[in-house]
Design a protein around this motif. Structure first.
Motif, PDB file in Angstrom:
ATOM      1  N   GLU A   1     -21.110   1.283 -12.688  1.00 45.35           N
ATOM      2  CA  GLU A   1     -20.752   1.044 -11.145  1.00 45.35           C
ATOM      3  C   GLU A   1     -19.407   0.301 -11.542  1.00 45.35           C
ATOM      4  O   GLU A   1     -19.086  -0.537 -12.527  1.00 45.35           O
ATOM      5  N   GLN A   2     -18.682   0.247 -10.526  1.00 44.73           N
ATOM      6  CA  GLN A   2     -17.059  -0.214 -10.466  1.00 44.73           C
ATOM      7  C   GLN A   2     -17.337  -1.812 -10.238  1.00 44.73           C
ATOM      8  O   GLN A   2     -18.139  -2.329  -9.324  1.00 44.73           O
ATOM      9  N   LYS A   3     -16.519  -2.580 -11.111  1.00 43.97           N
ATOM     10  CA  LYS A   3     -16.327  -4.093 -10.742  1.00 43.97           C
ATOM     11  C   LYS A   3     -15.699  -4.156  -9.439  1.00 43.97           C
ATOM     12  O   LYS A   3     -14.609  -3.391  -9.247  1.00 43.97           O
ATOM     13  N   ARG A   4     -16.140  -5.467  -8.704  1.00 45.42           N
ATOM     14  CA  ARG A   4     -15.463  -5.396  -7.620  1.00 45.42           C
ATOM     15  C   ARG A   4     -14.228  -6.433  -7.485  1.00 45.42           C
ATOM     16  O   ARG A   4     -14.331  -7.505  -6.831  1.00 45.42           O
ATOM     17  N   GLU A   5     -13.074  -6.038  -7.815  1.00 50.53           N
ATOM     18  CA  GLU A   5     -11.959  -6.606  -7.633  1.00 50.53           C
ATOM     19  C   GLU A   5     -11.479  -6.400  -6.154  1.00 50.53           C
ATOM     20  O   GLU A   5     -11.614  -5.501  -5.514  1.00 50.53           O
ATOM     21  N   TRP A   6     -10.870  -7.529  -5.654  1.00 50.48           N
ATOM     22  CA  TRP A   6     -10.181  -7.611  -4.304  1.00 50.48           C
ATOM     23  C   TRP A   6      -9.333  -6.277  -3.861  1.00 50.48           C
ATOM     24  O   TRP A   6      -9.449  -5.838  -2.809  1.00 50.48           O
ATOM     25  N   TRP A   7      -8.877  -5.809  -4.759  1.00 55.84           N
ATOM     26  CA  TRP A   7      -7.718  -4.625  -4.413  1.00 55.84           C
ATOM     27  C   TRP A   7      -8.437  -3.437  -4.164  1.00 55.84           C
ATOM     28  O   TRP A   7      -7.796  -2.532  -3.850  1.00 55.84           O
ATOM     29  N   LYS A   8      -9.769  -3.248  -4.769  1.00 62.67           N
ATOM     30  CA  LYS A   8     -10.195  -1.985  -4.718  1.00 62.67           C
ATOM     31  C   LYS A   8     -10.516  -1.394  -3.340  1.00 62.67           C
ATOM     32  O   LYS A   8     -10.300  -0.187  -3.017  1.00 62.67           O
ATOM     33  N   GLY A   9     -10.853  -2.314  -2.556  1.00 67.01           N
ATOM     34  CA  GLY A   9     -11.309  -2.123  -1.076  1.00 67.01           C
ATOM     35  C   GLY A   9      -9.902  -2.396  -0.270  1.00 67.01           C
ATOM     36  O   GLY A   9     -10.230  -2.072   1.222  1.00 67.01           O
ATOM     37  N   ALA A  10      -8.622  -2.487  -0.737  1.00 66.50           N
ATOM     38  CA  ALA A  10      -7.586  -3.104   0.064  1.00 66.50           C
ATOM     39  C   ALA A  10      -6.964  -2.254   0.700  1.00 66.50           C
ATOM     40  O   ALA A  10      -6.965  -0.923   0.148  1.00 66.50           O
ATOM     41  N   VAL A  11      -6.230  -2.529   1.800  1.00 64.60           N
ATOM     42  CA  VAL A  11      -5.376  -1.427   2.321  1.00 64.60           C
ATOM     43  C   VAL A  11      -3.819  -2.403   2.201  1.00 64.60           C
ATOM     44  O   VAL A  11      -3.752  -3.417   2.304  1.00 64.60           O
ATOM     45  N   ILE A  12      -3.049  -1.767   1.476  1.00 65.96           N
ATOM     46  CA  ILE A  12      -1.813  -2.179   0.908  1.00 65.96           C
ATOM     47  C   ILE A  12      -0.691  -1.841   1.815  1.00 65.96           C
ATOM     48  O   ILE A  12      -0.597  -0.806   1.834  1.00 65.96           O
ATOM     49  N   TYR A  13      -0.207  -2.767   2.416  1.00 67.54           N
ATOM     50  CA  TYR A  13       0.988  -2.464   3.577  1.00 67.54           C
ATOM     51  C   TYR A  13       2.399  -2.547   2.871  1.00 67.54           C
ATOM     52  O   TYR A  13       2.582  -3.714   2.605  1.00 67.54           O
ATOM     53  N   GLN A  14       2.935  -1.457   2.867  1.00 72.03           N
ATOM     54  CA  GLN A  14       4.228  -1.458   2.245  1.00 72.03           C
ATOM     55  C   GLN A  14       5.414  -1.847   2.889  1.00 72.03           C
ATOM     56  O   GLN A  14       5.605  -1.077   4.267  1.00 72.03           O
ATOM     57  N   ILE A  15       6.276  -2.774   2.931  1.00 75.70           N
ATOM     58  CA  ILE A  15       7.333  -3.253   3.734  1.00 75.70           C
ATOM     59  C   ILE A  15       8.548  -3.008   3.227  1.00 75.70           C
ATOM     60  O   ILE A  15       8.822  -3.445   1.834  1.00 75.70           O
ATOM     61  N   TYR A  16       9.514  -2.202   3.702  1.00 80.63           N
ATOM     62  CA  TYR A  16      10.836  -2.075   3.347  1.00 80.63           C
ATOM     63  C   TYR A  16      11.748  -3.132   3.924  1.00 80.63           C
ATOM     64  O   TYR A  16      12.204  -2.935   5.240  1.00 80.63           O
ATOM     65  N   PRO A  17      12.163  -4.455   3.260  1.00 83.27           N
ATOM     66  CA  PRO A  17      12.415  -5.633   3.834  1.00 83.27           C
ATOM     67  C   PRO A  17      13.750  -5.461   4.673  1.00 83.27           C
ATOM     68  O   PRO A  17      13.985  -5.975   5.743  1.00 83.27           O
ATOM     69  N   ARG A  18      14.564  -4.517   4.136  1.00 82.07           N
ATOM     70  CA  ARG A  18      15.817  -4.423   5.016  1.00 82.07           C
ATOM     71  C   ARG A  18      15.844  -3.669   6.209  1.00 82.07           C
ATOM     72  O   ARG A  18      16.868  -3.880   7.046  1.00 82.07           O
TER      73      ARG A  18
END
Ligand code: TEU
Ligand code: CA
Length: 557
Positions: A1-18
């Motif tokens: 079974e997978q270890k539960r790190e925060w990023w596994k269930g995460a939605v990562i929102y990519q921002i192009y700052p410019r």
């Protein structure tokens, strides 16, 4: 079974700052602008922000050419602005991922300025050189160069430096242990400030065969082996993990340029102690290079190949963790590529794609603007483009006497600037992005496609996006559940099963603008439709066959 790190269930929102939000009217998005929009980002339900490069840069490649790794780009603000941004992100319970660009620096970085001054300068060994007395350098092509070549002659040293990207992006020499120490110290500097991880640019390119042999495809059939994926790649990543990543609560995701799914676990298997995740170039290859599966699907690429690709990456991660995406700042807009950006299916196709990205196994990477259905701007003229990729390759084709009209036509579909137009906040001038003149044109559809309008409409793409995120968070099966591809040969429908602790979900997605059908698998009869991207019910099942409307997405339990 997978270890539960925060990023596994995460939605990562990519921002192009410019292109996100300008605070001072100079037409360029900046850190204070971004900080002022964090309530919006938080309202989406995403867990982390990945920011494209924000470091000091002459901006030949919008920040992917760094002249000082420990300073903020003037146009984006100051280190105080950065600290305030980070504090405000953390205050809202979100995380911050920065971009690590260490295959190359800017030619204006002090290391390169010193390096190019003389062969005796200690920084000369920070870069890759071909001494002129050895003759013409072996063929290496550049991604962004009007002459096509990745070698640029430097008078003072009478040698050529290597630049896989533009001539203002010289490749650094990872063989030199001092280079690695500098990079690792720089990473620690940002972790000490409290960032939560790095996205690693072009990471398979950091190790290369530095004897620079002539390309001989009979020897290695894969041309990429001459450019990257060199003999020390995994040693360097392991060393980086040991020296830096393992010492912090750090998430890492590599840009797996040209990496094949079956190689993924070499990067992400936990016991190898290299990276947490890796993403490949699959989505663009499928969209741009595969042929439709048959006539009448209405899909311009092979959905069967797309399904196989995602399934292979899921398997390829092994005991590591997959990364899921369909678009980013290097690709045209998701909706224009995999959905329909005009006509009656605009909204429903956009919602279908969100359903897909948020119900797959793996961390979801979401590119800002896709949640409101931003689409390709499709510039007519070369003068509208700002991207070094489009501009240098246009010049190259012109130099070679090629067909620039055909090139421009193709750019409407694939140019990176399609994904880099200003974020559309409201229907005020320049979409509320800036009070000045935006650095790149705003998509004219901002009058209707914008955050304010969509927040007010319960059926909008934006509100649907938030609903699917919530649904994913409420059902662990979509994060940790096993993934099984169903009906792999169906040319219109992508269907898969997610099972977890005795629970079973089936996701059925019609990727085509036509009705599509699929044989009901044996025990699906007992399943109930619990989630859908159309508002009204339809008669979905007929004589044991499932019928889906154009771009319809249905989740069954
Ligand atoms: O992209 C790596 C890469 O290989 C790109 O050249 C990609 O193939 C190209 O964008 C297709 O047109 C990374 C960054 O994501 C990109 O924005 C940078 O330009 C590049 O590295 C150089 O740092
Ligand atoms: Ca600004």
């Amino acid at each position: 079974e997978q270890k539960r790190e925060w990023w596994k269930g995460a939605v990562i929102y990519q921002i192009y700052p410019r292109s996100f939000k300008d605070s001072n009217g100079d037409g360029i998005g900046d850190l204070p602008g971004l900080t002022s929009k964090l309530d919006y980002v938080q309202s989406l339900g995403v867990d982390a922000i990945w920011l494209n490069p924000i470091f000091a840069s002459p901006n030949d490649d919008n920040g992917y050419d760094i002249s000082d790794y420990r300073d903020i780009m003037n146009e984006f603000g100051t280190m105080e602005d950065f600290d305030r941004l980070l504090r405000n992100i953390h205050k809202r319970g979100m995380k911050l991922i920065l971009d690590l660009v260490v295959n190359h620096t800017s030619d204006e970085h002090p290391w390169f300025i010193a390096a190019r001054s003389s062969r005796e300068n200690p920084y000369y060994e920070f870069y890759h050189w071909w001494p002129a007395e050895k003759g013409t350098p072996p063929v290496r092509k550049s991604y962004f160069d009007e002459d096509g070549t990745a070698w640029k002659y430097n008078e003072a040293t009478d040698s050529y430096y290597l630049h896989y990207f533009s001539r203002k992006q010289p490749d650094i020499n990872w063989e030199n242990p001092q280079v690695r120490t500098e990079v690792f110290d720089m990473m620690k500097f940002w972790f000490e400030k409290g960032i939560d991880g790095f996205r690693m640019d072009s990471i398979p390119l950091i190790s290369k065969d530095i004897s620079f042999p002539e390309i001989n495809l009979a020897k290695y059939p894969d041309v990429f082996s001459y450019y990257a994926h060199g003999p020390h790649l995994h040693d360097y990543l392991h060393e980086m993990n040991r020296e830096v990543l393992s010492k912090y609560d750090a998430m890492s995701v590599g840009e797996g340029s040209e990496i094949k799914p079956e190689e993924a676990s070499l990067f992400v298997s936990p016991n190898r102690q290299e990276l947490d995740m890796l993403y490949g170039f699959g989505p663009s290859a499928i969209r741009n290079e595969t042929k439709p599966d048959g006539k009448d699907t209405g899909i311009e690429y092979s959905l069967i190949a797309l399904k196989r690709m995602f399934s292979d990456w899921n398997k390829g991660a092994g005991d590591g963790w997959p990364a899921i995406y369909l678009g980013n700042h290097d690709q045209a807009r998701l909706l224009s590529r995999f959905g329909k950006d005009t006509g009656e299916y605009r909204e429903v196709s956009s919602k279908m794609l969100a359903t897909f990205l948020l119900t797959m196994r793996g961390t979801a990477y979401w590119f800002a603007g896709d949640e409101i259905g931003m689409d390709n701007i499709k510039f007519e003229n070369i003068s509208d483009y700002k991207d070094v990729d489009t501009i240098t390759n246009y010049k190259r084709i012109l130099n070679e006497g090629g067909d620039t009209d055909a090139y421009l036509e193709k750019q409407k579909l694939i140019a990176r600037d399609n994904a880099r137009t200003p974020f559309q906040w409201d229907d005020s001038p320049n979409a509320g992005f800036t009070t000045g003149t935006p650095w790149i044109k705003v998509n004219p559809n901002y009058k209707t496609v914008n955050v304010t309008a969509e927040e007010q409409n319960p059926d909008s793409i934006l509100n649907y996006f938030k609903k699917v995120i919530k649904f994913r968070k409420e059902n662990e099966a979509f994060v940790y559940g096993d993934y099984l591809l169903l009906d792999a040969q169906n040319p219109r429908i992508y269907a898969y099963q997610r099972t977890w602790k005795g629970e079973r979900f089936i996701v059925t997605l019609n990727f085509s603008p036509h009705m599509a059908k699929m044989d009901f698998i044996a025990d699906m009869k007992n399943c109930k439709a619990i989630f859908c991207n159309y508002n009204d019910e339809s008669k979905r099942v007929k004589n044991g066959t499932l019928l889906l409307r154009p771009f319809e997405a249905v989740i069954w339990k």
